[in-house]
Each structure stands twice: as C-alpha cells, then as structure tokens.
Design an enzyme around this catalytic site. Structure first.
Site, PDB file in Angstrom:
ATOM      1  N   ASP A  73      84.756  53.639  27.571  1.00 53.21           N
ATOM      2  CA  ASP A  73      85.952  54.454  27.786  1.00 53.21           C
ATOM      3  C   ASP A  73      85.628  55.626  28.716  1.00 53.21           C
ATOM      4  O   ASP A  73      84.585  56.279  28.559  1.00 53.21           O
ATOM      5  CB  ASP A  73      86.421  54.982  26.421  1.00 53.21           C
ATOM      6  N   GLU A  96      85.471  51.339  32.117  1.00 52.50           N
ATOM      7  CA  GLU A  96      86.794  51.833  32.508  1.00 52.50           C
ATOM      8  C   GLU A  96      86.494  53.013  33.418  1.00 52.50           C
ATOM      9  O   GLU A  96      86.293  54.139  32.962  1.00 52.50           O
ATOM     10  CB  GLU A  96      87.606  52.287  31.288  1.00 52.50           C
TER      11      GLU A  96
HETATM   12  C1  NOJ Z   1      91.303  55.416  28.051  1.00 52.66           C
HETATM   13  C2  NOJ Z   1      91.897  54.631  26.930  1.00 52.66           C
HETATM   14  O1  NOJ Z   1      92.217  53.344  27.391  1.00 52.66           O
HETATM   15  C3  NOJ Z   1      93.110  55.402  26.465  1.00 52.66           C
HETATM   16  O2  NOJ Z   1      93.877  54.664  25.548  1.00 52.66           O
HETATM   17  C4  NOJ Z   1      92.664  56.721  25.895  1.00 52.66           C
HETATM   18  O3  NOJ Z   1      93.803  57.493  25.578  1.00 52.66           O
HETATM   19  C5  NOJ Z   1      91.806  57.493  26.882  1.00 52.66           C
HETATM   20  N1  NOJ Z   1      90.844  56.684  27.538  1.00 52.66           N
HETATM   21  C6  NOJ Z   1      91.068  58.622  26.196  1.00 52.66           C
HETATM   22  O4  NOJ Z   1      90.041  58.119  25.395  1.00 52.66           O
END
Ligand code: NOJ
Length: 564
Positions: free
Chosen positions: A212, A277
């Site tokens: 993440d 991500e």
């Molecule tokens: C990306 C995640 O996909 C999302 O759902 C989240 O709110 C943010 N990162 C913060 O962790």
C-alpha cells in the site's frame, strides 16, 4: 495435492508474470457467520468458485486488527486478524485450502502509516515532544508565533491539511486520515519491524504482498512546502500527482527499503512476490520499483484511467509496453479496484456500460502480462450510486464529498432479495446494503447461462490459461504484441508471434501459422466493423452480426480470433 496438478500455472516460481489475480475486498466478499460482514471462512467457502472462475491467485485487502476508519488500511496490529474477519486459525485454514486448489494468496501490507490506536502511536501520544516514542512517527512543531500553523503546506489525500495538532502543541503528519499517522521510515526500528512482519506472513505461507502507498514511505528532507494548495489554486494538491514530483511521494530513498525487502522474499522457497501500489511522475520512474533487486510488479493505473476510446487505450497500452521493455518484465493490467468507480459505470453504466465492460475484459485478458480483477466485475456489477449518505463509511466522504463505498457493496451470490446469499440464511443486513434489482446479477443466476458475464469471464480465463499466445510469459522485452491496422476507432493486435517461452516446447508462433497466435479486436468506433479477415472466432463479448460470411463485430464489442 501436488500444486502442479492443481494448477500448473501457479506451480511455477514466476507464476505472477502471467497470473490472473482476483482482488478480494474481504469485508464484502462472503460472510460465513451471518453478521453481515465478509470474513476469512467466507472466502474459504467460496474458493471452489474462484478456482472454477479460472483465476490463479487472490489478493486479500487488509484483514488485520483495525478500528476500520479506512476499511482496514488503518492497522492496529499487523500480526493479528481482526475478530470481525476471524482469527489466525481461520487464515491458516483458508490458505491451506487455497493452495490445495492451486490458488496463490497475496496479502496487503500497509507500511506508510499505522492506525492511531497502534501501540506505537498510543505510546507516542503519551510521551513528550522530542521523545524516542514520537520519533517513530512524523511529529513536528508548527509554524507561526505560537506554532499554530501546520509545519508545511502538505494536504491529506482525503482532503484537508496533512497535519493534526495535539493538545501539547506538536503536529503529526498523516497523508491520509488523522487516524492514519505516517511512520518515520528513516527510523531503524520501523524498518526492522516491517521486515519481521513480512517474515511473519511469509512463514504462514503467503505467496506475495500488495504494498500500500509503496511510493510514500520516505518524505523529502526538510519537509519542504509545495507552494500549490487547494487554498491558492482551488484544486486539490493530489491533482499534481503524475505532473511533477511531490515531496511526499517517490523519493529516491524509498528504493533502499525494497532492496532490503527483496532478499527476504527471495530467501523463501516457491516464488514469493510483491506488487507495488506506486504512483510516480513518469513511466521511467515507476519502472525503478521493478527489477531483480526490488519489487516484481507495480500496478499500471493508466489502463484503469483510460477513457472509452481507441486512442486512449492504444496510448496507455503502448506506454505500459514501453515500461515493460525498460524493466524486461511484463506489466499488470487492472480495470477496477476498491478505490475506483466500477468500470461498468465509468464506461456509461446500464446496458452500454456493461457491453463495454465485457469488451474491456477481453481486451485486458489478451494483453501480455498479469491481470488483476476486482471482485464482482465477473458478475458485471455496476457502482451503487445511491447509497444513503449516513451509511457511507469512506473517511474521504466527509471532506471531499467523494466516497468509495459504491464499489464496496457486498457481492450478490444467490436468491431474489438483498443480501443475495452474502451470508447464511437468517443473516442480518450486510454492512453496506445491496440494492434491489441485483437478483439477475447473482453468481447463481448467471451460472450456466452462456450469455452471462460470469460465463464470459470463465470462458475467457480458460482460453487465456490454455492458449499458447496468452498462457506463457512473453519472451525478450516482455511485450509480445503486434498492432494490426484496423481503421479508426478499432483496436486490433496479434499475440503469440514473439517466440514466447512456450512451456510445451512447441513453436510459439511463426512456423505453425496461426495455430499458436491469437488476434484480439475491440470495436470502439460508432459502427459495426467487418471481421472476416481475422480468422476463426474463439470468443466474442457480444454475438457477431451478419451471416457466417460478411460477419460484423458490433459497436462496443470485442472478439478473439485464431488467425487462418
Ligand atoms: C490505498 C488503498 O488502496 C486505499 O484504499 C487506502 O485508503 C489508502 N491506500 C491509504 O492506505
């Protein structure tokens, strides 16, 4: 069972290169105990459905102990399952069964921030400014005569300032919600702790991690101002993403973290991987996250952001392939996830949106690399646009007016009425209510109906798994796609002529004519297009028009052909 027998594709150590990965939003996938919330035993009970769908791996969104301010992306204990989802025994049973069916398991890791009820942050709040406890997070004094101004002009991605002030006068940084304080990744204890967390889950058998905010852990030295804020421009700071380097994203030092993580992954047997991500300014900078000494993959969000036009798709596919060529590995493709409006709705909603979503699936599955599906897209689910505001749970909603709840509504499995078999008979209402009118969209209603989206996904994934042009990782620079001239508004490309790594030892293309090749055509023009020249149709997202000769691919449809 021998994993190679259950699924030869996932038995390989480089399974991730061509995998079809299914994203499970745990809270909304399947509820085993009737409390209206999805859980690990619910996933376990539906593993045969996922095996039959033809996916290779599951990515599970966070199921760790959490107050759920941001759907579990606010973790209070990285080594515990939240009681609403089950416990570690449930996790072990689920992963054992998944592996038995040849399904790999990827879990989410959330290293940029913790929950504000994580013991480290609780200790930091109890300790004084300047203490060792506060040094694990990003605490700073404010600006202004009495420190009443935030330390800099950074904005939270969820809206508002990225800083919150404590009663003792100090401020702490949170790139997301105030309940998600950012960790200080220059602190050796933070690094050591996450390396242990990785090992904890690797020891339990996970096959990989989705990281993440993988681009966010290191902030620029001195935390400099950006000089471009909502107040001065009327546009949110996050809109700068991709247009220039933000001091809180994609700093060079972040790569040190992944260079430390990779040997940990590699020290475990059986092809453990990580997918980032990550958001970066250019494809070149995104490519820096990938490679033999860093991560295996990064999401390619440009594909998801492409508008419904041949030019837009053509451009993002070319960019992604150029990126793949830089790193020598195939890219990832994704149309929907738990943060974005579902693509049926993005493409026009209703009948048109569904037609386009079906065509987009055939486009995505025919592209070289791995593909990430979001739960429910195989049922053609649209975004739920009319959730009552008081039920919306996304922390961004209050501050930006935008909520991600509409793509997180629990899956409809069976029956005529909400919650459509989401839990056992007699369950309470699901945590977000499923809308009336979804009975024709349940998995049960679509099962066995050759025209259904579920059967389209099953057939397409089965062909993708078997066909040498799609099954194998492209050789060389990882691209393996040849565009064909097809007229305005039409995408057409050929796969399988690149001499890809054919695991059967047969010719991947060329010598056998078209037997090992596949052509994908997508009609994004405003009129039907003739497709007789492409060969024998293998699958279509909508029936071809016209007699056997003079066949036409309708508007907003896609087809795969075996070239003559
Ligand atoms: C990306 C995640 O996909 C999302 O759902 C989240 O709110 C943010 N990162 C913060 O962790």
């Amino acid at each position: 069972m021998d994993p190679a027998q259950a699924n030869p594709r996932t038995a390989r150590d480089d399974w991730w290169r061509t995998a079809a990965v299914y994203q499970v939003y745990v809270r909304s996938f399947a509820d085993s105990d009737g409390d209206g919330i999805g859980d690990l035993q619910g996933i376990r009970s539906r593993l045969p459905y996922l095996r039959d769908l033809g996916v290779d791996a599951l990515w599970l969104t966070p199921f760790y102990r959490s107050p759920m301010v941001d759907g579990g992306y606010d973790v209070a204990d990285y080594r515990e399952v939240d009681p609403m989802f089950g416990d570690l025994t449930d996790f072990d049973e689920m992963i054992t069964d998944a592996h038995g069916l040849g399904l790999r398991i990827i879990v989410d890791i959330v290293p940029n921030h913790t929950s504000d009820v994580h013991p480290w942050f609780v200790a930091a709040l109890a300790a004084a400014p300047g203490s060792a406890e506060r040094d694990r997070y990003m605490f700073r004094d404010g600006r202004g005569e009495h420190g009443e101004e935030p330390p800099n002009d950074w904005e939270s991605i969820f809206g508002g300032p990225a800083w919150t002030r404590l009663p003792d006068g100090q401020w702490y940084l949170h790139l997301f919600d105030p309940a998600q304080p950012d960790l200080n990744w220059r602190h050796p204890e933070v690094r050591a702790e996450f390396e242990q967390i990785l090992r904890f889950w690797l020891d339990r058998g996970v096959d990989g991690f989705r990281i993440d905010v993988a681009h966010g852990m290191i902030k620029a030295d001195g935390l400099p101002d950006i000089g471009w804020t909502s107040a001065t421009t009327g546009r949110r700071q996050i809109e700068l993403l991709g247009k220039g380097r933000l001091p809180y994203f994609d700093q060079d030092e972040v790569h040190d973290i992944y260079r430390a993580w990779r040997p940990i992954l590699d020290s475990y047997p059986g092809g453990r991987m990580a997918v980032a991500e990550a958001w970066a300014e250019t494809p070149q900078r995104l490519a820096r996250y990938i490679g033999p000494d860093e991560l295996h993959q990064a999401f390619n969000f440009d594909f998801l952001d492409a508008t419904w036009s041949a030019d837009s798709f053509h451009k993002v596919i070319d960019t992604a392939l150029a990126e793949a060529a830089i790193v020598g590995a195939p890219t990832t493709w994704v149309l929907s996830n738990h943060d974005k409006q579902r693509h049926v709705t993005r493409y026009g909603d209703g009948e048109v949106g569904l037609r386009r979503a079906r065509a987009a699936a055939l486009l995505m599955f025919a592209l070289p690399g791995s593909t990430y599906l979001y739960q429910g897209e195989e049922l053609g689910l649209p975004e739920v646009l009319d959730l009552p505001d008081h039920l919306r749970q996304d922390p961004a909603f209050g501050r930006t007016g935008h909520s991600r709840d509409g793509c997180r509504v629990p899956l409809p499995w069976s029956g005529e009425d909400p919650p459509y078999g989401f839990g056992p008979a007699g369950s309470v209402e699901s945590w977000l209510p499923a809308p009336a009118g979804w009975a024709p969209l349940t998995a049960q209603a679509q099962d066995g109906d050759p025209d259904s989206t579920l059967e389209l996904y099953r057939r397409a994934l089965a062909i993708r798994a078997e066909h040498p042009a799609l099954r194998d990782a492209p050789a060389g620079d990882g691209t393996g796609l040849t565009w064909l001239e097809a007229g305005p508004g039409v995408l057409a490309f050929r796969r399988g002529d690149d001499g890809g790594t054919d695991t059967d030892g047969g010719a991947a293309g060329g010598a056998d004519g078209g037997a090992h090749a596949l052509i994908c055509v997508v009609n994004l023009s405003g009129a039907p297009v003739p497709v007789d020249g492409y060969g024998v149709p293998l699958i279509t997202s909508a029936p071809l028009d016209g007699p056997p000769r003079g066949r036409l691919l309708p508007v907003d449809a896609a087809a795969w052909f075996r070239p003559a």
